[in-house]
Scaffold this motif. Structure first.
Motif, PDB file in Angstrom:
ATOM      1  N   SER A  11      45.604   1.517 -14.659  1.00 27.80           N
ATOM      2  CA  SER A  11      47.049   1.300 -14.766  1.00 27.80           C
ATOM      3  C   SER A  11      47.468   0.909 -16.174  1.00 27.80           C
ATOM      4  O   SER A  11      48.535   1.305 -16.640  1.00 27.80           O
ATOM      5  N   SER A  25      47.574  11.794 -15.975  1.00 27.24           N
ATOM      6  CA  SER A  25      46.618  10.748 -15.639  1.00 27.24           C
ATOM      7  C   SER A  25      45.653  10.555 -16.802  1.00 27.24           C
ATOM      8  O   SER A  25      45.221  11.530 -17.414  1.00 27.24           O
ATOM      9  N   PRO A  92      41.950   5.795 -10.784  1.00 25.54           N
ATOM     10  CA  PRO A  92      42.885   5.056  -9.933  1.00 25.54           C
ATOM     11  C   PRO A  92      42.112   4.153  -8.965  1.00 25.54           C
ATOM     12  O   PRO A  92      41.082   4.557  -8.431  1.00 25.54           O
ATOM     13  N   PHE A  96      46.082   2.950  -5.177  1.00 29.92           N
ATOM     14  CA  PHE A  96      46.444   4.352  -5.023  1.00 29.92           C
ATOM     15  C   PHE A  96      45.853   4.885  -3.716  1.00 29.92           C
ATOM     16  O   PHE A  96      44.864   4.369  -3.216  1.00 29.92           O
ATOM     17  N   SER A  97      46.449   5.937  -3.185  1.00 33.64           N
ATOM     18  CA  SER A  97      45.919   6.555  -1.962  1.00 33.64           C
ATOM     19  C   SER A  97      44.555   7.179  -2.264  1.00 33.64           C
ATOM     20  O   SER A  97      44.221   7.434  -3.427  1.00 33.64           O
ATOM     21  N   GLU A 100      44.957  10.327  -4.206  1.00 35.29           N
ATOM     22  CA  GLU A 100      45.197  10.092  -5.639  1.00 35.29           C
ATOM     23  C   GLU A 100      43.903   9.677  -6.338  1.00 35.29           C
ATOM     24  O   GLU A 100      43.646  10.089  -7.477  1.00 35.29           O
ATOM     25  N   GLN A 101      43.105   8.874  -5.651  1.00 34.92           N
ATOM     26  CA  GLN A 101      41.817   8.478  -6.226  1.00 34.92           C
ATOM     27  C   GLN A 101      40.903   9.690  -6.380  1.00 34.92           C
ATOM     28  O   GLN A 101      40.225   9.845  -7.401  1.00 34.92           O
ATOM     29  N   GLN A 103      41.867  12.793  -6.720  1.00 28.77           N
ATOM     30  CA  GLN A 103      42.426  13.602  -7.806  1.00 28.77           C
ATOM     31  C   GLN A 103      42.013  13.030  -9.156  1.00 28.77           C
ATOM     32  O   GLN A 103      41.664  13.778 -10.075  1.00 28.77           O
ATOM     33  N   GLY A 104      42.020  11.707  -9.286  1.00 25.40           N
ATOM     34  CA  GLY A 104      41.568  11.065 -10.521  1.00 25.40           C
ATOM     35  C   GLY A 104      40.109  11.387 -10.825  1.00 25.40           C
ATOM     36  O   GLY A 104      39.746  11.704 -11.956  1.00 25.40           O
ATOM     37  N   GLU A 107      39.856  14.978 -11.973  1.00 28.54           N
ATOM     38  CA  GLU A 107      40.317  15.128 -13.357  1.00 28.54           C
ATOM     39  C   GLU A 107      39.298  14.548 -14.337  1.00 28.54           C
ATOM     40  O   GLU A 107      39.035  15.139 -15.393  1.00 28.54           O
ATOM     41  N   THR A 147      41.178  17.371  -2.805  1.00 28.92           N
ATOM     42  CA  THR A 147      41.802  16.060  -2.978  1.00 28.92           C
ATOM     43  C   THR A 147      42.862  15.784  -1.912  1.00 28.92           C
ATOM     44  O   THR A 147      43.490  14.738  -1.933  1.00 28.92           O
ATOM     45  N   ASP A 148      43.048  16.715  -1.016  1.00 28.88           N
ATOM     46  CA  ASP A 148      44.017  16.537   0.072  1.00 28.88           C
ATOM     47  C   ASP A 148      43.306  15.851   1.236  1.00 28.88           C
ATOM     48  O   ASP A 148      42.938  16.481   2.228  1.00 28.88           O
TER      49      ASP A 148
END
Length: 192
Positions: A11, A25, A92, A96-97, A100-101, A103-104, A107, A147-148
């Motif tokens: 963050s 991100s 994340p 974070f959900s 989202e984690q 996805q992080g 990435e 990531t879904d």
């Protein structure tokens, strides 16, 4: 105490990005940073320039933001070279959900792999241990994770395991490229 000495989390760095008008991100750049430190020892100036280019700015908006970006590099380098092997990717956290984690992590992995592909030629890769080559291959698969995902205990455990795998691959790359740093005790070392 300056900002450069403070422990930064996802963050903190994301806030710097937002201040510079970027919604991206920091995970992708953190993956790049980790691989660059392992393979090229990216300088503070070069890292600051790379972040600014990524953010689409010529320079950080003020000294505090520059210090935070440089602190991020310093913190990562110290964690990678520490003997307690406490490096952790800048991802994340539980605020974070899980999606989202995930996805992080995806990435971060894409950034890490991008640098490995740019820098590590076949000659260098041939000197890597089998364990490192396999870990890098596994990361390439990790860069395609779905990531879904929903917030379930099973997904949380799976994501933790995948993150741990990425963390270990990063430390393995660093330690193989920097023998003797960190000074890791060998369990099978002969006793004198």
């Amino acid at each position: 105490m300056s900002l450069i000495d403070e422990r930064q989390d996802f963050s903190d760095v994301a806030d710097v990005f937002l201040l510079h008008g970027s919604m991206q991100s920091p995970a992708f750049l953190d993956g790049r940073l980790c691989a660059l430190l392992a393979l090229r020892d990216v300088s503070a100036e070069a890292w600051l320039e790379e972040v600014c280019i990524s953010l689409g700015v010529e320079q950080p908006r003020d000294e505090a933001n520059a210090e935070r970006i440089l602190g991020w590099r310093k913190q990562t380098l110290e964690a990678l070279s520490a003997s307690d092997l406490n490096y952790a990717p800048l991802l994340p956290d539980e605020l974070f959900s899980l999606g989202e984690q995930a996805q992080g992590l995806k990435e971060w992995t894409l950034g890490f792999i991008e640098v490995v592909e740019e820098v590590a030629d076949n000659e260098l890769r041939e000197r890597w241990s089998q364990a490192l080559r396999e870990a890098i291959d596994d990361l390439e698969g990790l860069s395609r994770i779905d990531t879904d995902i929903d917030d379930s205990p099973e997904n949380e455990n799976d994501l933790f395991a995948l993150t741990e795998h990425a963390r270990m691959a990063a430390m393995l790359l660093y330690t193989e490229q920097h023998p003797g740093k960190p000074q890791v005790e060998q369990a099978d070392a002969p006793v004198h």
